[in-house]
Motif scaffolding. Structure first.
Motif, PDB file in Angstrom:
ATOM      1  N   ALA A   3       0.833  -1.199   0.000  1.00  0.00           N
ATOM      2  CA  ALA A   3       0.000   0.000   0.000  1.00  0.00           C
ATOM      3  C   ALA A   3       0.867   1.247   0.000  1.00  0.00           C
ATOM      4  O   ALA A   3       0.615   2.200  -0.744  1.00  0.00           O
ATOM      5  CB  ALA A   3      -0.919  -0.010   1.216  1.00  0.00           C
ATOM      6  N   MET A   4       1.904   1.217   0.821  1.00  0.00           N
ATOM      7  CA  MET A   4       2.743   2.401   0.934  1.00  0.00           C
ATOM      8  C   MET A   4       3.522   2.673  -0.354  1.00  0.00           C
ATOM      9  O   MET A   4       3.671   3.806  -0.776  1.00  0.00           O
ATOM     10  CB  MET A   4       3.718   2.239   2.105  1.00  0.00           C
ATOM     11  CG  MET A   4       3.056   2.437   3.444  1.00  0.00           C
ATOM     12  SD  MET A   4       2.119   3.958   3.469  1.00  0.00           S
ATOM     13  CE  MET A   4       0.698   3.460   4.403  1.00  0.00           C
ATOM     14  N   SER A   5       4.013   1.593  -0.975  1.00  0.00           N
ATOM     15  CA  SER A   5       4.744   1.865  -2.219  1.00  0.00           C
ATOM     16  C   SER A   5       3.770   2.314  -3.298  1.00  0.00           C
ATOM     17  O   SER A   5       4.157   3.028  -4.220  1.00  0.00           O
ATOM     18  CB  SER A   5       5.560   0.651  -2.657  1.00  0.00           C
ATOM     19  OG  SER A   5       4.702  -0.415  -2.953  1.00  0.00           O
ATOM     20  N   GLY A   6       2.482   1.928  -3.161  1.00  0.00           N
ATOM     21  CA  GLY A   6       1.489   2.461  -4.088  1.00  0.00           C
ATOM     22  C   GLY A   6       1.210   3.927  -3.834  1.00  0.00           C
ATOM     23  O   GLY A   6       1.115   4.739  -4.747  1.00  0.00           O
ATOM     24  N   ILE A   7       1.104   4.292  -2.539  1.00  0.00           N
ATOM     25  CA  ILE A   7       0.805   5.693  -2.202  1.00  0.00           C
ATOM     26  C   ILE A   7       1.983   6.591  -2.550  1.00  0.00           C
ATOM     27  O   ILE A   7       1.808   7.735  -2.960  1.00  0.00           O
ATOM     28  CB  ILE A   7       0.434   5.789  -0.709  1.00  0.00           C
ATOM     29  CG1 ILE A   7      -0.943   5.176  -0.492  1.00  0.00           C
ATOM     30  CG2 ILE A   7       0.421   7.238  -0.253  1.00  0.00           C
ATOM     31  CD1 ILE A   7      -1.382   5.174   0.932  1.00  0.00           C
ATOM     32  N   GLY A   8       3.208   6.044  -2.414  1.00  0.00           N
ATOM     33  CA  GLY A   8       4.379   6.839  -2.761  1.00  0.00           C
ATOM     34  C   GLY A   8       4.312   7.348  -4.187  1.00  0.00           C
ATOM     35  O   GLY A   8       4.883   8.381  -4.533  1.00  0.00           O
ATOM     36  N   LEU A   9       3.575   6.624  -5.006  1.00  0.00           N
ATOM     37  CA  LEU A   9       3.381   7.021  -6.397  1.00  0.00           C
ATOM     38  C   LEU A   9       2.698   8.374  -6.508  1.00  0.00           C
ATOM     39  O   LEU A   9       2.974   9.149  -7.415  1.00  0.00           O
ATOM     40  CB  LEU A   9       2.541   5.941  -7.078  1.00  0.00           C
ATOM     41  CG  LEU A   9       2.229   6.095  -8.546  1.00  0.00           C
ATOM     42  CD1 LEU A   9       3.510   6.088  -9.313  1.00  0.00           C
ATOM     43  CD2 LEU A   9       1.350   4.948  -8.977  1.00  0.00           C
ATOM     44  N   TYR A  10       1.801   8.673  -5.542  1.00  0.00           N
ATOM     45  CA  TYR A  10       1.094   9.953  -5.603  1.00  0.00           C
ATOM     46  C   TYR A  10       2.063  11.121  -5.548  1.00  0.00           C
ATOM     47  O   TYR A  10       1.865  12.131  -6.219  1.00  0.00           O
ATOM     48  CB  TYR A  10       0.100  10.067  -4.443  1.00  0.00           C
ATOM     49  CG  TYR A  10      -1.201   9.368  -4.737  1.00  0.00           C
ATOM     50  CD1 TYR A  10      -2.165  10.004  -5.502  1.00  0.00           C
ATOM     51  CD2 TYR A  10      -1.448   8.106  -4.262  1.00  0.00           C
ATOM     52  CE1 TYR A  10      -3.354   9.363  -5.789  1.00  0.00           C
ATOM     53  CE2 TYR A  10      -2.631   7.456  -4.538  1.00  0.00           C
ATOM     54  CZ  TYR A  10      -3.582   8.083  -5.300  1.00  0.00           C
ATOM     55  OH  TYR A  10      -4.746   7.442  -5.580  1.00  0.00           O
ATOM     56  N   GLY A  11       3.100  10.992  -4.717  1.00  0.00           N
ATOM     57  CA  GLY A  11       4.092  12.057  -4.633  1.00  0.00           C
ATOM     58  C   GLY A  11       4.690  12.350  -5.993  1.00  0.00           C
ATOM     59  O   GLY A  11       4.746  13.500  -6.435  1.00  0.00           O
ATOM     60  N   VAL A  12       5.083  11.286  -6.678  1.00  0.00           N
ATOM     61  CA  VAL A  12       5.692  11.433  -7.998  1.00  0.00           C
ATOM     62  C   VAL A  12       4.700  12.026  -8.991  1.00  0.00           C
ATOM     63  O   VAL A  12       4.976  12.995  -9.700  1.00  0.00           O
ATOM     64  CB  VAL A  12       6.175  10.049  -8.483  1.00  0.00           C
ATOM     65  CG1 VAL A  12       6.631  10.111  -9.913  1.00  0.00           C
ATOM     66  CG2 VAL A  12       7.290   9.548  -7.589  1.00  0.00           C
TER      67      VAL A  12
END
Lengths: 199, 399
Positions: free
Chosen positions: B137-146
């Protein structure tokens, strides 16, 4: 596994010595005939070698040398001859370090050192007068406050003179045909600069 | 309850427990930041070694403070916001990419069970039952930053960069998760503590018998490749290829906001390596010093941490080695590798693993089942590859 041979290549380098020189803490040896900043040499008795003939100024392609000669005062002569360099200036904003002045000089008065690390804060500092160019009483170049070099780096001041056989004649190779220098005496001729006859 | 599995909460939550949790949070946060500082220094030193250079050598002993100096410099740099930018999102995006990187590290077991002020607790920030899913989930959410960074810059090239970055992240997320499944089938639990307990040290042979890297070897390789691609590290760093592009999604960023993106990237890398240690290499498990009491400070605190960090450093050295050795992939090669190889392989590996586990439970003949399963997987893989269009062949029906 050609695609992965890169891993071996990089790993091999780990065990080799790094090629980095930690300048300015360490310096690499300079080439034999390096053209750095000039010095005005003196004879062993302290007399200046410059006779104010202005040949260096005449040959200079960048026109950065300004020389005025004057008659030696009879009671306190500056150079052994009739005349001496009364004014001697080199503008290092123009100098291209071609060494033609050194070749032109009939008395080996001006030679180039291997010192090159000088950056000026003022344009006026770039014009070296006799005050800066003339070697001191021990025969060493005078270090200006903006110059970055340590004692000992100025030892090789006239490599060109010694590396070439005088007059370009092979018969003179290895013979000393130059005058002695203050603090050093007669510099030994450099060997190993011979070229084969075919070239 | 996310934290419930920790024995710290067995006797209810009081002020002391809250203090311990806050303390652990601060320690983990500081640890991750220091790890990033050290990793960047370590990376530059190792790459320098591999290129016959010295690397950073001036700031501090062996140049170890170089990253700190760079960070301080970034703090005092001017920060500009483009006219066309959505300034709120623009400012928010770096934190959106750094925060998940930190949160994912929270589930990593750094050490064993210790007692702090009379409370038993795990040496890890949180041990949620959904453990590994939190990581995904977190590596998915990190995508939002990018994504948001590129979009909010109000400039087309960052937008293109962020689209490329997110396409890459999503592509490899699939292979990444399927590689994790290869471990979860063996461990039977999602909790990272449970996974680590399943790889407990029982003797020198547990290196091969207990740790999951051996039974899940292909999954391990796929995990490493996918994790490097997820974190945008070489040879998959074409999103921000410094030598070729001005930058990727972070082209318009300056100063410390730019720095935070890099912080997040390196945090992600460290987190991924830590997760790889947890899933495949036994986490903190390793031999303890037999001549000292098992519950003493050295064996309860230091040795598990030592083993964890040793494994972490070995993996991180691997990432640096890869960075120094491999040339960057083209975008189509990246997509090829992700979609045409890793996902299939990870999927088939998970299926074969499942078959083997069932066979073990049912007491089937393993000598028969394993080759049959492998052959079946290879047949499926071959069939899938036959169905794929060849290079230069167009799928006419699409147009």
């Amino acid at each position: 596994m050609g695609k992965f041979s890169g891993f071996g290549i990089t790993l091999k380098q780990v065990f080799k010595k790094p090629v980095t020189t930690r300048y300015p803490k360490e310096k690499r040896p300079k080439p034999e005939r390096f053209h750095g900043r000039h010095v005005l040499n003196r004879y062993e008795d302290g007399m200046e070698k410059c006779i104010g003939c202005e040949l260096c100024a005449g040959v200079c392609p960048a026109r950065c040398i300004y020389v005025r000669g004057a008659d030696n005062p009879p009671d306190a002569p500056v150079s052994p001859g009739e005349r001496y360099g009364f004014v001697y200036e080199i503008n290092y904003l123009r100098c291209i370090h071609c060494d033609l002045c050194v070749e032109a000089c009939p008395t080996e008065a001006i030679t180039e050192t291997k010192l090159f690390e000088f950056s000026f804060a003022h344009r006026a500092d770039a014009i070296y007068t006799k005050n800066e160019l003339l070697v001191d009483d021990e025969g060493h170049a005078k270090r200006q406050p903006w110059e970055l070099w340590l004692g000992g780096e100025d030892d090789e001041t006239s490599a060109w003179m010694r590396a070439t056989s005088p007059s370009g004649a092979a018969a003179y190779e290895g013979r000393i045909v130059w005058s002695s220098e203050l603090g050093v005496g007669y510099r030994q001729p450099e060997q190993g600069q011979r070229r084969k006859k075919a070239d | 309850m996310i934290l419930a599995a920790d024995p710290l909460f067995k006797n209810g939550v009081d002020g002391e427990v809250v203090l311990i949790v806050i303390g652990k949070t601060l320690v983990v946060f500081a640890l991750l930041l220091v790890l990033v500082l050290l990793y960047i220094w370590f990376m530059r030193k190792v790459i320098a070694d591999m290129q016959n250079r010295i690397g950073p050598a001036t700031a501090g002993p062996f140049g170890v403070l170089q990253t700190l100096a760079d960070g301080i410099k970034l703090f005092f740099k001017e920060q500009s916001i483009p006219d066309q930018a959505d300034s709120f999102v623009f400012k928010l995006a770096p934190y959106l990419s750094a925060l998940p990187a930190f949160l994912a590290f929270a589930i990593v077991p750094i050490g064993g069970e210790v007692s702090i002020a009379g409370h038993q607790t795990y040496l890890q920030l949180a041990d949620p039952e959904i453990g590994v899913l939190l990581l995904l989930a977190m590596s998915g959410i990190g995508l939002y930053g990018v994504m948001l960074a590129g979009w909010s810059s109000g400039s087309k090239y960052p937008l293109l960069g962020s689209v490329r970055a997110s396409a890459q992240l999503i592509s490899y997320e699939a292979a990444f998760s399927l590689a994790i499944v290869g471990v979860l089938l063996w461990s039977g639990t999602l909790s990272t503590r449970g996974i680590v307990n399943g790889q407990a040290w029982t003797g020198w042979d547990s290196f091969a018998t207990q740790w999951y890297w051996a039974p899940a070897s292909i999954a391990f390789v796929i995990f490493i490749i996918a994790a490097i691609a997820e974190t945008n590290h070489p040879p998959f760093d074409l999103v921000e290829a410094e030598q070729e592009l001005v930058g990727g999604f972070h082209t318009e960023y300056t100063g410390i906001r730019f720095g935070i993106f890099f912080l997040a990237e390196f945090m992600n890398l460290i987190t991924m390596s830590a997760i790889a240690v947890t899933l495949f290499l036994g986490g903190p498990s390793g031999p303890s010093l037999g001549f000292l009491p098992a519950s003493g400070t050295v064996n309860a605190w230091i040795m598990p941490c030592f083993w964890f960090f040793l494994k972490l450093v070995i993996l991180l050295y691997g990432t640096v080695w890869i960075r120094a050795s491999l040339p960057r992939l083209r975008y189509d090669q990246l997509m090829d590798l992700g979609w045409k190889w890793l996902i299939e392989l990870a999927f088939l590996w998970a299926m074969v693993t499942g078959i083997i586990i069932i066979a073990k439970q049912q007491d089937w003949d393993l000598l028969l089942v394993v080759p049959a399963a492998a052959l079946g997987a290879l047949a499926v893989l071959g069939f899938l590859r036959l169905c794929m269009p060849k290079p230069g062949e167009f799928m006419d029906e699409v147009y």
